[in-house]
Design a protein around this motif. Structure first.
Motif, short mmCIF file in Angstrom:
data_model
loop_
_atom_site.label_atom_id
_atom_site.label_comp_id
_atom_site.label_asym_id
_atom_site.label_seq_id
_atom_site.Cartn_x
_atom_site.Cartn_y
_atom_site.Cartn_z
N ALA A 1 0.82 -1.21 0.00
CA ALA A 1 0.00 0.00 0.00
C ALA A 1 0.85 1.26 0.00
O ALA A 1 0.33 2.36 -0.07
CB ALA A 1 -0.91 0.01 1.23
N ASP A 2 2.18 1.11 0.07
CA ASP A 2 3.03 2.30 0.26
C ASP A 2 3.96 2.59 -0.91
O ASP A 2 4.70 3.56 -0.89
CB ASP A 2 3.84 2.17 1.56
N HIS A 3 3.96 1.73 -1.90
CA HIS A 3 4.75 1.99 -3.12
C HIS A 3 4.18 1.11 -4.22
O HIS A 3 3.49 0.13 -3.96
CB HIS A 3 6.23 1.66 -2.89
N ILE A 4 4.49 1.47 -5.46
CA ILE A 4 4.07 0.64 -6.59
C ILE A 4 5.18 -0.35 -6.90
O ILE A 4 6.35 0.00 -6.95
CB ILE A 4 3.74 1.52 -7.82
N THR A 5 4.78 -1.61 -7.06
CA THR A 5 5.77 -2.65 -7.33
C THR A 5 6.47 -2.43 -8.68
O THR A 5 5.85 -1.94 -9.63
CB THR A 5 5.11 -4.05 -7.31
N GLY B 1 4.07 -4.61 10.73
CA GLY B 1 3.23 -3.84 9.82
C GLY B 1 1.94 -3.44 10.50
O GLY B 1 1.48 -4.06 11.46
N ARG B 2 1.30 -2.37 9.99
CA ARG B 2 0.03 -1.92 10.56
C ARG B 2 -1.08 -2.90 10.20
O ARG B 2 -0.99 -3.65 9.23
CB ARG B 2 -0.27 -0.48 10.13
N ILE C 1 -2.52 -2.54 21.75
CA ILE C 1 -1.47 -1.63 21.22
C ILE C 1 -1.79 -1.24 19.78
O ILE C 1 -1.76 -0.07 19.41
CB ILE C 1 -0.08 -2.31 21.28
N MET C 2 -2.14 -2.24 18.97
CA MET C 2 -2.40 -1.97 17.55
C MET C 2 -3.64 -1.10 17.38
O MET C 2 -3.69 -0.25 16.48
CB MET C 2 -2.54 -3.29 16.78
N GLU C 3 -4.64 -1.32 18.24
CA GLU C 3 -5.87 -0.51 18.16
C GLU C 3 -5.61 0.96 18.49
O GLU C 3 -6.25 1.85 17.95
CB GLU C 3 -6.91 -1.04 19.16
N ARG C 4 -4.68 1.19 19.42
CA ARG C 4 -4.43 2.55 19.88
C ARG C 4 -3.37 3.30 19.08
O ARG C 4 -2.99 4.41 19.42
CB ARG C 4 -4.02 2.52 21.36
N LEU C 5 -2.83 2.69 18.00
CA LEU C 5 -1.73 3.33 17.27
C LEU C 5 -2.17 4.63 16.62
O LEU C 5 -1.38 5.57 16.51
CB LEU C 5 -1.16 2.39 16.19
N ASN C 6 -3.44 4.64 16.14
CA ASN C 6 -3.96 5.88 15.56
C ASN C 6 -3.09 6.46 14.46
O ASN C 6 -2.74 7.64 14.48
CB ASN C 6 -4.13 6.92 16.67
N LEU C 7 -2.73 5.60 13.52
CA LEU C 7 -1.82 6.02 12.45
C LEU C 7 -2.56 6.86 11.41
O LEU C 7 -3.76 6.70 11.21
CB LEU C 7 -1.23 4.78 11.78
N PRO C 8 -1.85 7.75 10.75
CA PRO C 8 -2.49 8.55 9.68
C PRO C 8 -2.86 7.66 8.50
O PRO C 8 -2.29 6.57 8.32
CB PRO C 8 -1.41 9.56 9.29
N TYR C 9 -3.79 8.14 7.69
CA TYR C 9 -4.19 7.42 6.47
C TYR C 9 -2.93 7.25 5.60
O TYR C 9 -2.19 8.21 5.39
CB TYR C 9 -5.25 8.25 5.74
N PRO C 10 -2.67 6.03 5.12
CA PRO C 10 -1.43 5.79 4.35
C PRO C 10 -1.39 6.67 3.10
O PRO C 10 -2.29 6.59 2.27
CB PRO C 10 -1.52 4.31 3.98
#
Ligand SMILES: [Fe+2]
Ligand SMILES: [Fe+2]
Lengths: 249, 249
Positions: B72-76, B155-156, B218-227
Protein backbone atom coordinates in the motif's frame (compact mmCIF):
# COMPACT_ATOMS: atom_id res chain seq x y z
CA UNK A 1 34.00 -17.30 -11.98
CA UNK A 2 30.86 -15.41 -12.76
CA UNK A 3 30.23 -11.75 -11.88
CA UNK A 4 27.97 -12.84 -9.06
CA UNK A 5 29.91 -14.64 -6.41
CA UNK A 6 30.14 -14.65 -2.69
CA UNK A 7 32.56 -15.18 0.18
CA UNK A 8 31.81 -16.29 3.69
CA UNK A 9 32.46 -14.22 6.79
CA UNK A 10 33.37 -16.00 10.05
CA UNK A 11 30.35 -17.65 11.65
CA UNK A 12 31.21 -16.02 14.98
CA UNK A 13 31.40 -12.49 13.59
CA UNK A 14 28.40 -10.23 14.08
CA UNK A 15 28.14 -7.71 11.25
CA UNK A 16 25.43 -5.04 11.03
CA UNK A 17 25.17 -2.32 8.45
CA UNK A 18 23.37 0.84 9.60
CA UNK A 19 22.32 3.91 7.62
CA UNK A 20 21.81 7.62 8.21
CA UNK A 21 19.07 9.02 5.95
CA UNK A 22 20.34 12.59 6.43
CA UNK A 23 23.97 12.27 5.32
CA UNK A 24 23.62 8.93 3.49
CA UNK A 25 26.33 7.53 5.76
CA UNK A 26 26.80 3.85 6.46
CA UNK A 27 27.84 2.93 9.99
CA UNK A 28 29.11 -0.59 10.62
CA UNK A 29 28.82 -2.58 13.82
CA UNK A 30 31.20 -5.52 14.11
CA UNK A 31 31.52 -7.84 17.08
CA UNK A 32 33.24 -11.01 18.07
CA UNK A 33 30.41 -13.31 19.20
CA UNK A 34 32.68 -15.21 21.61
CA UNK A 35 33.96 -12.29 23.66
CA UNK A 36 31.16 -9.77 22.85
CA UNK A 37 33.79 -7.13 22.06
CA UNK A 38 32.53 -4.73 19.41
CA UNK A 39 33.59 -1.82 17.25
CA UNK A 40 31.63 0.81 15.35
CA UNK A 41 32.97 2.23 12.10
CA UNK A 42 31.86 5.77 11.18
CA UNK A 43 29.09 6.36 13.75
CA UNK A 44 26.88 9.44 13.24
CA UNK A 45 26.17 11.87 16.11
CA UNK A 46 22.41 12.06 15.57
CA UNK A 47 22.12 8.26 15.64
CA UNK A 48 24.06 7.53 18.82
CA UNK A 49 20.81 6.65 20.60
CA UNK A 50 19.93 4.06 17.97
CA UNK A 51 23.43 2.59 18.02
CA UNK A 52 23.54 2.56 21.81
CA UNK A 53 20.26 0.64 22.01
CA UNK A 54 21.46 -1.90 19.49
CA UNK A 55 24.79 -2.42 21.28
CA UNK A 56 22.95 -2.81 24.59
CA UNK A 57 20.34 -5.17 23.09
CA UNK A 58 23.10 -7.35 21.68
CA UNK A 59 24.92 -7.20 25.04
CA UNK A 60 28.14 -6.05 23.43
CA UNK A 61 31.09 -4.21 24.91
CA UNK A 62 31.98 -1.33 22.64
CA UNK A 63 35.75 -1.22 22.50
CA UNK A 64 36.46 1.25 19.70
CA UNK A 65 34.62 3.88 17.69
CA UNK A 66 36.68 4.14 14.53
CA UNK A 67 36.50 6.74 11.78
CA UNK A 68 37.69 5.98 8.27
CA UNK A 69 38.58 9.70 7.98
CA UNK A 70 37.67 13.17 9.21
CA UNK A 71 34.21 13.53 7.66
CA UNK A 72 32.94 16.74 6.08
CA UNK A 73 29.29 15.72 5.70
CA UNK A 74 28.23 14.69 9.20
CA UNK A 75 29.45 14.95 12.78
CA UNK A 76 30.93 11.76 14.14
CA UNK A 77 29.17 9.98 17.01
CA UNK A 78 32.51 9.01 18.53
CA UNK A 79 32.63 11.59 21.32
CA UNK A 80 29.06 10.95 22.40
CA UNK A 81 29.56 7.16 22.30
CA UNK A 82 32.51 7.52 24.65
CA UNK A 83 30.16 9.14 27.17
CA UNK A 84 27.69 6.26 26.86
CA UNK A 85 30.36 3.56 26.90
CA UNK A 86 33.21 4.73 29.16
CA UNK A 87 35.49 1.89 28.05
CA UNK A 88 35.16 2.89 24.38
CA UNK A 89 38.17 4.55 22.77
CA UNK A 90 38.12 6.69 19.64
CA UNK A 91 40.38 5.82 16.72
CA UNK A 92 41.40 7.69 13.60
CA UNK A 93 44.52 8.13 11.51
CA UNK A 94 47.13 10.63 12.71
CA UNK A 95 47.13 12.10 9.19
CA UNK A 96 43.48 13.12 9.66
CA UNK A 97 44.66 15.87 12.00
CA UNK A 98 41.73 15.02 14.30
CA UNK A 99 41.85 14.30 18.00
CA UNK A 100 41.42 10.67 19.12
CA UNK A 101 42.43 8.29 21.89
CA UNK A 102 44.27 5.96 19.54
CA UNK A 103 45.95 6.82 16.26
CA UNK A 104 46.16 4.13 13.61
CA UNK A 105 48.10 3.83 10.37
CA UNK A 106 48.77 1.35 7.56
CA UNK A 107 49.88 -1.99 8.95
CA UNK A 108 48.12 -1.53 12.29
CA UNK A 109 45.36 -3.84 13.45
CA UNK A 110 42.04 -2.94 15.08
CA UNK A 111 41.52 -5.84 17.47
CA UNK A 112 38.13 -6.79 18.99
CA UNK A 113 37.97 -10.15 20.70
CA UNK A 114 39.41 -12.83 18.43
CA UNK A 115 38.81 -10.69 15.36
CA UNK A 116 40.80 -7.92 13.76
CA UNK A 117 40.72 -5.40 10.96
CA UNK A 118 43.87 -4.67 9.00
CA UNK A 119 44.46 -0.99 8.39
CA UNK A 120 45.37 0.28 4.93
CA UNK A 121 46.23 3.87 4.11
CA UNK A 122 44.08 5.03 1.16
CA UNK A 123 44.57 8.83 0.89
CA UNK A 124 43.23 11.04 -1.89
CA UNK A 125 39.77 12.04 -0.66
CA UNK A 126 41.60 13.28 2.47
CA UNK A 127 45.19 12.68 3.60
CA UNK A 128 44.07 10.53 6.48
CA UNK A 129 41.64 8.13 4.73
CA UNK A 130 41.90 4.53 5.88
CA UNK A 131 40.45 1.29 4.54
CA UNK A 132 39.78 -1.57 6.96
CA UNK A 133 39.99 -5.22 5.88
CA UNK A 134 38.83 -8.32 7.72
CA UNK A 135 40.39 -11.64 6.71
CA UNK A 136 38.97 -15.14 7.07
CA UNK A 137 40.46 -18.43 5.87
CA UNK A 138 43.47 -16.55 4.56
CA UNK A 139 41.62 -14.07 2.37
CA UNK A 140 39.87 -10.71 2.70
CA UNK A 141 36.13 -11.16 3.25
CA UNK A 142 35.04 -7.65 4.24
CA UNK A 143 36.59 -4.32 3.28
CA UNK A 144 35.40 -0.94 4.54
CA UNK A 145 36.57 1.61 2.02
CA UNK A 146 35.37 4.85 3.59
CA UNK A 147 35.10 7.56 0.91
CA UNK A 148 38.06 6.25 -1.11
CA UNK A 149 35.85 3.92 -3.14
CA UNK A 150 32.07 4.20 -3.34
CA UNK A 151 29.71 1.92 -5.28
CA UNK A 152 30.40 2.78 -8.96
CA UNK A 153 31.97 6.03 -7.71
CA UNK A 154 34.45 7.58 -5.28
CA UNK A 155 34.72 10.40 -2.77
CA UNK A 156 35.24 13.95 -4.04
CA UNK A 157 38.77 15.34 -4.20
CA UNK A 158 38.11 19.08 -4.23
CA UNK A 159 38.04 19.67 -0.47
CA UNK A 160 40.12 18.93 2.59
CA UNK A 161 43.40 17.58 1.20
CA UNK A 162 41.73 16.10 -1.85
CA UNK A 163 44.04 14.93 -4.65
CA UNK A 164 42.64 12.85 -7.48
CA UNK A 165 46.02 11.45 -8.57
CA UNK A 166 46.61 10.20 -5.04
CA UNK A 167 43.09 8.75 -4.81
CA UNK A 168 43.55 6.88 -8.09
CA UNK A 169 46.76 5.28 -6.80
CA UNK A 170 45.16 4.38 -3.45
CA UNK A 171 42.15 2.69 -4.98
CA UNK A 172 44.12 0.72 -7.56
CA UNK A 173 47.10 -0.24 -5.39
CA UNK A 174 45.28 -0.96 -2.12
CA UNK A 175 41.65 -1.86 -2.86
CA UNK A 176 41.11 -3.11 -6.40
CA UNK A 177 44.16 -5.40 -6.14
CA UNK A 178 42.31 -7.57 -3.60
CA UNK A 179 40.67 -10.82 -4.83
CA UNK A 180 37.76 -10.18 -7.19
CA UNK A 181 35.19 -11.68 -4.81
CA UNK A 182 36.07 -9.30 -1.95
CA UNK A 183 32.91 -7.49 -0.75
CA UNK A 184 33.40 -3.74 -0.42
CA UNK A 185 31.38 -1.65 2.04
CA UNK A 186 31.57 2.12 1.46
CA UNK A 187 31.00 4.99 3.89
CA UNK A 188 28.16 6.30 1.73
CA UNK A 189 25.74 5.40 -0.98
CA UNK A 190 23.18 7.67 -2.58
CA UNK A 191 21.30 5.06 -4.66
CA UNK A 192 20.04 2.62 -2.04
CA UNK A 193 22.76 0.05 -2.70
CA UNK A 194 24.49 -1.51 0.29
CA UNK A 195 27.68 -3.11 -1.03
CA UNK A 196 29.74 -4.00 -4.06
CA UNK A 197 32.75 -6.16 -4.90
CA UNK A 198 36.25 -5.69 -6.29
CA UNK A 199 35.16 -7.49 -9.47
CA UNK A 200 32.24 -5.15 -10.07
CA UNK A 201 34.20 -1.95 -9.45
CA UNK A 202 37.05 -3.09 -11.69
CA UNK A 203 34.50 -3.70 -14.43
CA UNK A 204 31.91 -0.97 -13.92
CA UNK A 205 33.22 1.93 -11.82
CA UNK A 206 32.49 4.84 -14.12
CA UNK A 207 35.53 6.83 -12.94
CA UNK A 208 38.12 4.36 -11.76
CA UNK A 209 38.08 2.09 -14.81
CA UNK A 210 39.55 5.02 -16.74
CA UNK A 211 43.26 5.89 -17.05
CA UNK A 212 44.77 8.03 -14.32
CA UNK A 213 44.83 11.06 -16.62
CA UNK A 214 41.20 10.60 -17.62
CA UNK A 215 40.26 10.13 -13.95
CA UNK A 216 41.98 13.40 -12.99
CA UNK A 217 40.10 15.17 -15.77
CA UNK A 218 36.75 13.68 -14.69
CA UNK A 219 37.31 14.75 -11.08
CA UNK A 220 38.35 18.27 -12.17
CA UNK A 221 35.19 18.71 -14.22
CA UNK A 222 32.72 17.46 -11.57
CA UNK A 223 31.97 21.02 -10.46
CA UNK A 224 30.29 19.88 -7.25
CA UNK A 225 28.51 22.35 -4.96
CA UNK A 226 30.20 23.49 -1.74
CA UNK A 227 29.61 20.67 0.81
CA UNK A 228 26.62 21.88 2.80
CA UNK A 229 27.64 20.46 6.18
CA UNK A 230 31.39 21.04 5.97
CA UNK A 231 31.57 24.26 8.03
CA UNK A 232 29.79 22.59 10.93
CA UNK A 233 31.20 19.08 10.52
CA UNK A 234 34.93 19.60 10.09
CA UNK A 235 35.62 21.63 13.26
CA UNK A 236 33.43 19.22 15.27
CA UNK A 237 35.14 16.16 13.85
CA UNK A 238 38.58 17.60 14.60
CA UNK A 239 37.62 17.30 18.28
CA UNK A 240 36.08 13.86 17.88
CA UNK A 241 32.49 15.13 17.76
CA UNK A 242 32.62 16.49 21.32
CA UNK A 243 30.97 19.85 20.74
CA UNK A 244 31.95 21.20 24.18
CA UNK A 245 35.58 20.80 23.14
CA UNK A 246 35.24 23.16 20.18
CA UNK A 247 37.80 26.00 20.51
CA UNK A 248 35.09 28.69 20.15
CA UNK A 249 32.91 27.28 22.93
CA UNK B 1 24.76 -18.52 23.04
CA UNK B 2 25.14 -14.78 23.32
CA UNK B 3 22.69 -12.24 21.87
CA UNK B 4 25.15 -11.56 19.07
CA UNK B 5 25.54 -14.57 16.88
CA UNK B 6 25.71 -15.32 13.23
CA UNK B 7 24.84 -17.97 10.67
CA UNK B 8 26.43 -18.57 7.31
CA UNK B 9 24.64 -18.32 4.00
CA UNK B 10 25.72 -20.61 1.14
CA UNK B 11 29.00 -19.48 -0.42
CA UNK B 12 27.46 -19.68 -3.90
CA UNK B 13 24.46 -17.50 -3.05
CA UNK B 14 24.57 -13.86 -4.10
CA UNK B 15 22.54 -11.70 -1.73
CA UNK B 16 22.09 -7.94 -2.11
CA UNK B 17 19.92 -5.70 0.00
CA UNK B 18 18.63 -2.57 -1.76
CA UNK B 19 16.73 0.39 -0.35
CA UNK B 20 14.18 2.94 -1.53
CA UNK B 21 14.59 6.29 0.26
CA UNK B 22 11.04 7.36 -0.66
CA UNK B 23 8.98 4.50 0.77
CA UNK B 24 11.67 3.03 3.05
CA UNK B 25 11.28 -0.29 1.23
CA UNK B 26 13.94 -2.98 1.13
CA UNK B 27 14.28 -4.89 -2.12
CA UNK B 28 16.31 -8.09 -2.11
CA UNK B 29 18.29 -9.55 -5.00
CA UNK B 30 19.16 -13.23 -4.64
CA UNK B 31 21.01 -15.33 -7.18
CA UNK B 32 22.49 -18.74 -7.55
CA UNK B 33 26.13 -18.07 -8.52
CA UNK B 34 26.41 -21.35 -10.43
CA UNK B 35 23.48 -20.92 -12.81
CA UNK B 36 23.17 -17.09 -12.61
CA UNK B 37 19.42 -17.45 -12.04
CA UNK B 38 18.10 -14.62 -9.89
CA UNK B 39 15.00 -13.38 -8.13
CA UNK B 40 14.02 -9.96 -6.81
CA UNK B 41 11.84 -9.65 -3.71
CA UNK B 42 9.67 -6.51 -3.43
CA UNK B 43 11.09 -4.39 -6.26
CA UNK B 44 10.00 -0.71 -6.39
CA UNK B 45 8.76 0.84 -9.64
CA UNK B 46 10.88 4.00 -9.43
CA UNK B 47 14.04 1.94 -8.94
CA UNK B 48 13.65 -0.51 -11.80
CA UNK B 49 16.48 1.23 -13.67
CA UNK B 50 18.85 0.78 -10.75
CA UNK B 51 17.86 -2.85 -10.31
CA UNK B 52 18.11 -3.55 -14.04
CA UNK B 53 21.64 -2.14 -14.19
CA UNK B 54 22.71 -4.23 -11.22
CA UNK B 55 21.20 -7.43 -12.66
CA UNK B 56 22.90 -6.73 -16.00
CA UNK B 57 26.23 -5.87 -14.37
CA UNK B 58 26.14 -9.12 -12.42
CA UNK B 59 25.15 -10.98 -15.62
CA UNK B 60 22.15 -12.58 -13.97
CA UNK B 61 18.99 -14.01 -15.50
CA UNK B 62 16.02 -12.63 -13.62
CA UNK B 63 13.61 -15.50 -13.22
CA UNK B 64 11.03 -14.15 -10.79
CA UNK B 65 9.94 -10.82 -9.35
CA UNK B 66 8.23 -11.78 -6.12
CA UNK B 67 6.09 -9.67 -3.82
CA UNK B 68 5.68 -10.51 -0.16
CA UNK B 69 2.20 -8.93 -0.38
CA UNK B 70 0.13 -6.33 -2.17
CA UNK B 71 1.85 -3.16 -0.97
CA UNK B 72 0.00 0.00 0.00
CA UNK B 73 3.03 2.30 0.26
CA UNK B 74 4.75 1.99 -3.12
CA UNK B 75 4.07 0.64 -6.59
CA UNK B 76 5.77 -2.65 -7.33
CA UNK B 77 8.46 -2.77 -10.01
CA UNK B 78 7.26 -6.20 -11.11
CA UNK B 79 5.39 -5.19 -14.24
CA UNK B 80 8.17 -2.92 -15.49
CA UNK B 81 10.83 -5.57 -14.77
CA UNK B 82 8.91 -8.04 -16.93
CA UNK B 83 9.26 -5.60 -19.83
CA UNK B 84 13.03 -5.33 -19.26
CA UNK B 85 13.51 -9.08 -18.71
CA UNK B 86 10.99 -10.96 -20.88
CA UNK B 87 11.74 -14.29 -19.18
CA UNK B 88 10.88 -12.86 -15.75
CA UNK B 89 7.61 -13.98 -14.20
CA UNK B 90 5.74 -12.17 -11.44
CA UNK B 91 4.81 -14.02 -8.26
CA UNK B 92 2.48 -13.21 -5.39
CA UNK B 93 0.04 -15.08 -3.18
CA UNK B 94 -3.43 -15.81 -4.53
CA UNK B 95 -4.84 -14.38 -1.28
CA UNK B 96 -3.37 -10.98 -2.18
CA UNK B 97 -6.07 -10.63 -4.80
CA UNK B 98 -3.45 -9.18 -7.16
CA UNK B 99 -2.66 -10.28 -10.70
CA UNK B 100 0.53 -12.29 -11.29
CA UNK B 101 1.98 -14.95 -13.58
CA UNK B 102 2.51 -17.42 -10.76
CA UNK B 103 0.55 -17.71 -7.53
CA UNK B 104 2.34 -19.10 -4.50
CA UNK B 105 1.14 -20.29 -1.11
CA UNK B 106 2.43 -21.89 2.07
CA UNK B 107 4.49 -24.97 1.30
CA UNK B 108 5.48 -23.83 -2.20
CA UNK B 109 9.08 -23.23 -3.19
CA UNK B 110 10.54 -20.33 -5.17
CA UNK B 111 13.32 -22.04 -7.13
CA UNK B 112 16.26 -20.18 -8.73
CA UNK B 113 19.12 -22.36 -9.93
CA UNK B 114 20.16 -24.73 -7.17
CA UNK B 115 18.62 -22.50 -4.52
CA UNK B 116 15.11 -22.16 -3.21
CA UNK B 117 12.97 -20.15 -0.84
CA UNK B 118 10.31 -21.88 1.21
CA UNK B 119 7.03 -20.04 1.31
CA UNK B 120 5.19 -19.44 4.59
CA UNK B 121 1.79 -17.84 4.91
CA UNK B 122 1.97 -15.00 7.48
CA UNK B 123 -1.33 -13.07 7.20
CA UNK B 124 -2.46 -10.28 9.51
CA UNK B 125 -1.02 -7.15 7.88
CA UNK B 126 -2.87 -8.32 4.76
CA UNK B 127 -4.54 -11.65 3.99
CA UNK B 128 -1.93 -12.53 1.40
CA UNK B 129 1.30 -11.78 3.31
CA UNK B 130 4.06 -14.32 2.74
CA UNK B 131 7.39 -14.93 4.45
CA UNK B 132 10.23 -16.50 2.46
CA UNK B 133 12.88 -18.68 4.09
CA UNK B 134 16.18 -19.91 2.66
CA UNK B 135 17.74 -22.98 4.27
CA UNK B 136 21.37 -24.04 4.36
CA UNK B 137 22.96 -26.99 6.14
CA UNK B 138 19.53 -28.03 7.38
CA UNK B 139 18.55 -24.76 9.02
CA UNK B 140 17.01 -21.41 8.05
CA UNK B 141 19.73 -18.82 7.30
CA UNK B 142 17.71 -16.02 5.70
CA UNK B 143 14.07 -15.08 6.27
CA UNK B 144 12.25 -12.31 4.41
CA UNK B 145 9.36 -11.30 6.58
CA UNK B 146 7.64 -8.66 4.44
CA UNK B 147 5.51 -6.41 6.66
CA UNK B 148 4.56 -9.21 9.08
CA UNK B 149 7.59 -8.56 11.27
CA UNK B 150 9.67 -5.39 11.14
CA UNK B 151 12.78 -4.62 13.21
CA UNK B 152 11.41 -4.07 16.76
CA UNK B 153 7.98 -3.56 15.17
CA UNK B 154 5.42 -4.94 12.69
CA UNK B 155 3.23 -3.84 9.82
CA UNK B 156 0.03 -1.92 10.56
CA UNK B 157 -3.25 -3.84 10.78
CA UNK B 158 -5.78 -1.06 10.20
CA UNK B 159 -5.92 -1.24 6.39
CA UNK B 160 -6.38 -3.78 3.64
CA UNK B 161 -7.45 -6.96 5.47
CA UNK B 162 -5.49 -6.05 8.58
CA UNK B 163 -6.19 -8.13 11.69
CA UNK B 164 -3.92 -7.86 14.69
CA UNK B 165 -5.00 -11.19 16.23
CA UNK B 166 -4.10 -12.95 12.99
CA UNK B 167 -0.79 -11.09 12.72
CA UNK B 168 0.15 -12.08 16.27
CA UNK B 169 -0.47 -15.75 15.48
CA UNK B 170 1.47 -15.55 12.20
CA UNK B 171 4.54 -13.97 13.74
CA UNK B 172 4.68 -16.30 16.73
CA UNK B 173 3.76 -19.55 14.95
CA UNK B 174 5.68 -19.05 11.71
CA UNK B 175 8.56 -16.63 12.31
CA UNK B 176 9.61 -16.42 15.96
CA UNK B 177 9.57 -20.22 16.26
CA UNK B 178 12.59 -20.48 13.95
CA UNK B 179 16.04 -20.96 15.54
CA UNK B 180 17.16 -17.92 17.55
CA UNK B 181 20.10 -17.15 15.24
CA UNK B 182 17.92 -16.86 12.13
CA UNK B 183 18.52 -13.49 10.43
CA UNK B 184 15.31 -11.65 9.57
CA UNK B 185 15.09 -9.20 6.68
CA UNK B 186 11.98 -6.99 6.69
CA UNK B 187 10.27 -5.19 3.81
CA UNK B 188 10.82 -1.83 5.52
CA UNK B 189 12.81 -0.07 8.15
CA UNK B 190 12.50 3.56 9.19
CA UNK B 191 15.53 3.78 11.49
CA UNK B 192 18.43 2.89 9.18
CA UNK B 193 18.72 -0.68 10.43
CA UNK B 194 19.10 -3.44 7.87
CA UNK B 195 18.29 -6.69 9.65
CA UNK B 196 17.49 -8.38 12.93
CA UNK B 197 17.27 -11.92 14.30
CA UNK B 198 14.64 -14.17 15.86
CA UNK B 199 16.49 -13.91 19.18
CA UNK B 200 16.40 -10.12 19.20
CA UNK B 201 12.73 -9.83 18.26
CA UNK B 202 11.72 -12.41 20.86
CA UNK B 203 13.54 -10.35 23.46
CA UNK B 204 13.03 -6.76 22.34
CA UNK B 205 10.13 -6.35 19.92
CA UNK B 206 8.11 -3.69 21.71
CA UNK B 207 4.77 -5.06 20.46
CA UNK B 208 5.21 -8.76 19.87
CA UNK B 209 6.78 -9.62 23.22
CA UNK B 210 3.42 -8.72 24.78
CA UNK B 211 0.44 -11.05 25.22
CA UNK B 212 -1.97 -11.38 22.33
CA UNK B 213 -4.54 -9.25 24.14
CA UNK B 214 -2.02 -6.51 24.91
CA UNK B 215 -0.81 -6.63 21.30
CA UNK B 216 -4.34 -6.16 19.99
CA UNK B 217 -4.78 -3.18 22.31
CA UNK B 218 -1.47 -1.63 21.22
CA UNK B 219 -2.40 -1.97 17.55
CA UNK B 220 -5.87 -0.51 18.16
CA UNK B 221 -4.43 2.55 19.88
CA UNK B 222 -1.73 3.33 17.27
CA UNK B 223 -3.96 5.88 15.56
CA UNK B 224 -1.82 6.02 12.45
CA UNK B 225 -2.49 8.55 9.68
CA UNK B 226 -4.19 7.42 6.47
CA UNK B 227 -1.43 5.79 4.35
CA UNK B 228 -0.38 8.54 1.98
CA UNK B 229 0.37 6.38 -1.06
CA UNK B 230 -2.43 3.82 -0.66
CA UNK B 231 -4.89 5.29 -3.17
CA UNK B 232 -2.28 5.26 -5.90
CA UNK B 233 -0.43 2.09 -4.86
CA UNK B 234 -3.17 -0.44 -4.25
CA UNK B 235 -4.94 -0.26 -7.63
CA UNK B 236 -1.55 -0.31 -9.40
CA UNK B 237 -0.31 -3.27 -7.40
CA UNK B 238 -3.49 -5.22 -8.11
CA UNK B 239 -2.39 -5.21 -11.75
CA UNK B 240 1.23 -6.01 -10.96
CA UNK B 241 2.43 -2.40 -11.30
CA UNK B 242 1.56 -2.22 -15.00
CA UNK B 243 -0.11 1.18 -15.06
CA UNK B 244 -1.53 0.68 -18.59
CA UNK B 245 -3.52 -2.25 -17.23
CA UNK B 246 -5.39 -0.11 -14.70
CA UNK B 247 -9.18 -0.45 -15.25
CA UNK B 248 -9.64 3.33 -15.50
CA UNK B 249 -6.97 3.78 -18.19
FE1 LIG C 1 34.30 12.10 3.45
FE1 LIG D 1 2.60 -3.45 3.41
Amino acid sequence: RCMASSVQIPSDLLFRQLFDYQSYTYTYLLADCQTQEAILIDPVLELVNRDTHLIEDLQLNLKFAVNTHCHADHITGTGELKKRFPSCKSMISKDSGAKADVYIKEGDRVVFGNKELNVLSTPGHTNGCLTFVLHHDGRPVLAFTGDALLIRGCGRTDFQEGCSATLYESVHKKILCMPADTPLYPAHDYTGQTCTSVREEKAYNARLTKTKEEFIGIMERLNLPYPKAIDKSLPANMVCGVLEDLPNK
